[in-house]
Design a protein around this motif. Sequence first.
Motif, PDB file in Angstrom:
ATOM      1  N   HIS A 112      84.317 124.390  53.130  1.00 20.25           N
ATOM      2  CA  HIS A 112      83.689 124.988  54.155  1.00 20.25           C
ATOM      3  C   HIS A 112      82.342 125.238  53.856  1.00 20.25           C
ATOM      4  O   HIS A 112      81.489 125.478  54.749  1.00 20.25           O
ATOM      5  CB  HIS A 112      84.184 126.455  54.360  1.00 20.25           C
ATOM      6  CG  HIS A 112      85.758 126.245  55.066  1.00 20.25           C
ATOM      7  ND1 HIS A 112      85.962 125.986  56.251  1.00 20.25           N
ATOM      8  CD2 HIS A 112      86.929 127.072  54.254  1.00 20.25           C
ATOM      9  CE1 HIS A 112      87.418 126.154  56.367  1.00 20.25           C
ATOM     10  NE2 HIS A 112      87.906 126.467  55.067  1.00 20.25           N
ATOM     11  N   PHE A 113      81.766 124.999  52.463  1.00 23.53           N
ATOM     12  CA  PHE A 113      80.542 124.997  52.164  1.00 23.53           C
ATOM     13  C   PHE A 113      79.845 123.731  51.752  1.00 23.53           C
ATOM     14  O   PHE A 113      78.616 123.361  52.035  1.00 23.53           O
ATOM     15  CB  PHE A 113      80.413 126.282  51.268  1.00 23.53           C
ATOM     16  CG  PHE A 113      80.275 127.583  51.861  1.00 23.53           C
ATOM     17  CD1 PHE A 113      79.094 128.031  52.395  1.00 23.53           C
ATOM     18  CD2 PHE A 113      81.539 127.985  52.040  1.00 23.53           C
ATOM     19  CE1 PHE A 113      79.136 129.321  52.927  1.00 23.53           C
ATOM     20  CE2 PHE A 113      81.427 129.399  52.680  1.00 23.53           C
ATOM     21  CZ  PHE A 113      80.150 130.012  52.922  1.00 23.53           C
ATOM     22  N   MET A 114      80.541 123.069  50.606  1.00 21.29           N
ATOM     23  CA  MET A 114      80.049 121.790  50.052  1.00 21.29           C
ATOM     24  C   MET A 114      80.122 120.700  50.859  1.00 21.29           C
ATOM     25  O   MET A 114      78.979 120.013  50.975  1.00 21.29           O
ATOM     26  CB  MET A 114      80.756 121.543  48.659  1.00 21.29           C
ATOM     27  CG  MET A 114      80.137 120.461  47.626  1.00 21.29           C
ATOM     28  SD  MET A 114      80.650 118.678  48.446  1.00 21.29           S
ATOM     29  CE  MET A 114      82.478 118.864  47.830  1.00 21.29           C
ATOM     30  N   LEU A 115      81.177 120.330  51.537  1.00 20.07           N
ATOM     31  CA  LEU A 115      81.058 119.236  52.370  1.00 20.07           C
ATOM     32  C   LEU A 115      80.131 119.283  53.734  1.00 20.07           C
ATOM     33  O   LEU A 115      79.445 118.236  53.923  1.00 20.07           O
ATOM     34  CB  LEU A 115      82.602 118.998  53.033  1.00 20.07           C
ATOM     35  CG  LEU A 115      83.654 118.312  51.856  1.00 20.07           C
ATOM     36  CD1 LEU A 115      84.975 118.320  52.568  1.00 20.07           C
ATOM     37  CD2 LEU A 115      83.232 117.092  51.202  1.00 20.07           C
ATOM     38  N   PRO A 116      80.077 120.454  54.268  1.00 20.68           N
ATOM     39  CA  PRO A 116      79.097 120.596  55.516  1.00 20.68           C
ATOM     40  C   PRO A 116      77.662 120.554  54.977  1.00 20.68           C
ATOM     41  O   PRO A 116      76.824 119.685  55.609  1.00 20.68           O
ATOM     42  CB  PRO A 116      79.441 121.859  55.932  1.00 20.68           C
ATOM     43  CG  PRO A 116      80.849 122.317  55.821  1.00 20.68           C
ATOM     44  CD  PRO A 116      81.185 121.607  54.293  1.00 20.68           C
ATOM     45  N   SER A 117      77.383 120.997  53.672  1.00 21.80           N
ATOM     46  CA  SER A 117      76.096 121.018  53.175  1.00 21.80           C
ATOM     47  C   SER A 117      75.634 119.443  52.996  1.00 21.80           C
ATOM     48  O   SER A 117      74.632 118.997  53.049  1.00 21.80           O
ATOM     49  CB  SER A 117      75.865 121.680  52.020  1.00 21.80           C
ATOM     50  OG  SER A 117      76.152 123.063  52.181  1.00 21.80           O
ATOM     51  N   ALA A 118      76.697 118.799  52.144  1.00 17.66           N
ATOM     52  CA  ALA A 118      76.358 117.134  51.782  1.00 17.66           C
ATOM     53  C   ALA A 118      76.290 116.499  53.123  1.00 17.66           C
ATOM     54  O   ALA A 118      75.268 115.646  52.969  1.00 17.66           O
ATOM     55  CB  ALA A 118      77.692 116.975  50.993  1.00 17.66           C
ATOM     56  N   ASP A 119      77.134 116.642  54.055  1.00 18.32           N
ATOM     57  CA  ASP A 119      76.822 115.907  55.500  1.00 18.32           C
ATOM     58  C   ASP A 119      75.411 116.394  56.011  1.00 18.32           C
ATOM     59  O   ASP A 119      74.624 115.370  56.562  1.00 18.32           O
ATOM     60  CB  ASP A 119      77.902 116.399  56.473  1.00 18.32           C
ATOM     61  CG  ASP A 119      79.147 115.953  56.068  1.00 18.32           C
ATOM     62  OD1 ASP A 119      79.195 115.043  55.452  1.00 18.32           O
ATOM     63  OD2 ASP A 119      80.191 116.433  56.817  1.00 18.32           O
ATOM     64  N   GLN A 120      75.055 117.660  55.910  1.00 18.38           N
ATOM     65  CA  GLN A 120      73.603 117.713  56.273  1.00 18.38           C
ATOM     66  C   GLN A 120      72.613 117.295  55.447  1.00 18.38           C
ATOM     67  O   GLN A 120      71.558 116.669  56.113  1.00 18.38           O
ATOM     68  CB  GLN A 120      73.450 119.394  56.257  1.00 18.38           C
ATOM     69  CG  GLN A 120      71.950 120.033  56.549  1.00 18.38           C
ATOM     70  CD  GLN A 120      71.902 121.436  56.047  1.00 18.38           C
ATOM     71  OE1 GLN A 120      72.998 122.069  56.245  1.00 18.38           O
ATOM     72  NE2 GLN A 120      70.701 121.996  55.685  1.00 18.38           N
ATOM     73  N   LEU A 121      72.695 117.127  54.037  1.00 19.95           N
ATOM     74  CA  LEU A 121      71.473 116.778  53.026  1.00 19.95           C
ATOM     75  C   LEU A 121      71.597 115.299  52.920  1.00 19.95           C
ATOM     76  O   LEU A 121      70.519 114.796  52.750  1.00 19.95           O
ATOM     77  CB  LEU A 121      71.537 117.407  51.845  1.00 19.95           C
ATOM     78  CG  LEU A 121      71.296 119.108  52.079  1.00 19.95           C
ATOM     79  CD1 LEU A 121      71.810 119.711  50.487  1.00 19.95           C
ATOM     80  CD2 LEU A 121      70.040 119.255  52.311  1.00 19.95           C
ATOM     81  N   PHE A 122      72.728 114.551  52.848  1.00 17.06           N
ATOM     82  CA  PHE A 122      72.832 113.315  52.501  1.00 17.06           C
ATOM     83  C   PHE A 122      73.230 112.280  53.873  1.00 17.06           C
ATOM     84  O   PHE A 122      73.085 111.198  53.530  1.00 17.06           O
ATOM     85  CB  PHE A 122      74.162 113.044  51.555  1.00 17.06           C
ATOM     86  CG  PHE A 122      73.453 113.521  50.474  1.00 17.06           C
ATOM     87  CD1 PHE A 122      73.070 113.077  49.344  1.00 17.06           C
ATOM     88  CD2 PHE A 122      73.959 115.078  49.829  1.00 17.06           C
ATOM     89  CE1 PHE A 122      72.454 113.311  47.990  1.00 17.06           C
ATOM     90  CE2 PHE A 122      73.704 115.330  48.760  1.00 17.06           C
ATOM     91  CZ  PHE A 122      73.193 114.696  47.675  1.00 17.06           C
ATOM     92  N   LYS A 123      73.518 112.810  54.827  1.00 12.60           N
ATOM     93  CA  LYS A 123      73.828 112.231  56.233  1.00 12.60           C
ATOM     94  C   LYS A 123      74.924 111.391  55.704  1.00 12.60           C
ATOM     95  O   LYS A 123      76.108 111.930  55.233  1.00 12.60           O
ATOM     96  CB  LYS A 123      72.751 111.595  56.689  1.00 12.60           C
ATOM     97  CG  LYS A 123      71.292 112.192  56.842  1.00 12.60           C
ATOM     98  CD  LYS A 123      71.394 113.445  57.624  1.00 12.60           C
ATOM     99  CE  LYS A 123      70.259 114.303  58.027  1.00 12.60           C
ATOM    100  NZ  LYS A 123      70.513 115.449  58.976  1.00 12.60           N
ATOM    101  N   ASP A 124      74.784 110.045  56.050  1.00 11.93           N
ATOM    102  CA  ASP A 124      75.880 109.313  55.856  1.00 11.93           C
ATOM    103  C   ASP A 124      75.692 108.647  54.337  1.00 11.93           C
ATOM    104  O   ASP A 124      76.629 107.486  54.033  1.00 11.93           O
ATOM    105  CB  ASP A 124      75.749 107.934  56.759  1.00 11.93           C
ATOM    106  CG  ASP A 124      76.399 108.589  58.222  1.00 11.93           C
ATOM    107  OD1 ASP A 124      76.847 109.596  58.337  1.00 11.93           O
ATOM    108  OD2 ASP A 124      75.877 108.076  59.161  1.00 11.93           O
ATOM    109  N   ALA A 125      74.744 108.945  53.570  1.00 11.78           N
ATOM    110  CA  ALA A 125      74.794 108.331  52.332  1.00 11.78           C
ATOM    111  C   ALA A 125      75.709 108.670  51.310  1.00 11.78           C
ATOM    112  O   ALA A 125      76.439 109.912  51.403  1.00 11.78           O
ATOM    113  CB  ALA A 125      73.139 108.387  51.745  1.00 11.78           C
ATOM    114  N   ASP A 126      76.068 108.072  50.359  1.00 13.05           N
ATOM    115  CA  ASP A 126      76.839 108.423  49.225  1.00 13.05           C
ATOM    116  C   ASP A 126      76.220 109.490  48.355  1.00 13.05           C
ATOM    117  O   ASP A 126      74.769 109.409  48.197  1.00 13.05           O
ATOM    118  CB  ASP A 126      77.136 107.174  48.165  1.00 13.05           C
ATOM    119  CG  ASP A 126      77.959 106.261  49.292  1.00 13.05           C
ATOM    120  OD1 ASP A 126      78.845 106.709  49.787  1.00 13.05           O
ATOM    121  OD2 ASP A 126      78.125 105.053  48.845  1.00 13.05           O
TER     122      ASP A 126
END
Length: 276
Positions: A160-174
Amino acid sequence: MTDFFFCNFERLVKQNRFKNLSELHKEWTEAGVKASRATTHRRVKEFGYSCRIPLFKPLLNHRQRQRRLTWAKEKKKWTVAQWSKVFFSDENKFCISFGNQGPRVWRKGGDAHSPSCLKSSLKFPQSVMILGAMSSAGVGPLCFLKTKVTAPFYQEILEHFMLPSADQLFKDADFIFQQDLAPAHTATSTKSWLNDHGVGVLDWPANSPDLNPTENLWGIVKRKMRNKKPKNVDELKATVKETWASIPSQQCHRLITSMPRQIKAVIKAKGAPTKY
């Protein structure tokens, strides 16, 4: 005042940098010197010492220092671009009162990182309130912890926090996720969760918060909050959240660009704590 008493007094200061002025004055007068407390303080300053808040560094055993050194050598050739793919996470405790700053230490300019001037921080604080994460692109939302972080609870945080944050900051990048070696993080079920969600994890040496740039962000937040006076936990949370969100992405990027220098510093220190 003879040279003997001067040298003897400086030895008293060096033997234990954490003695307060009253203790130093008592020991000096017990050695046969007739001096007022004000004179004692003046002599300390004449030797070049100032009373400062000590830096806290992790207490490392030999095995942990060796592991840090090995880890740093493995990362020696990592570029800023590689570090920019890392999503760093960290837990930190905030208190309503920031007035109690703990012990003080006598030190000279440039002595801040001297072993005799450091206080050892413990691996596990008494309580943990907040989990935050950051990357070169900025910070993610904070997670306020209300209970002990078990493996199932941690996996909820990741979802609920890490994955949404990662999507926000890294977009589609690894990206590569960084976490410390807390039991909930290294549990078999957590490893399975991360693997099932395709999240790569950065290998990390034990008891090494000083290697994590998120630690620097916590320090920045606390400095910005020095003049804040939250009256209760809700106000504290709101203040931390607002201050954390105000951190510009440029500041996060600057911390990431320092990682290669930090790696070199760890190698130079042979795995011991560094100034970072």
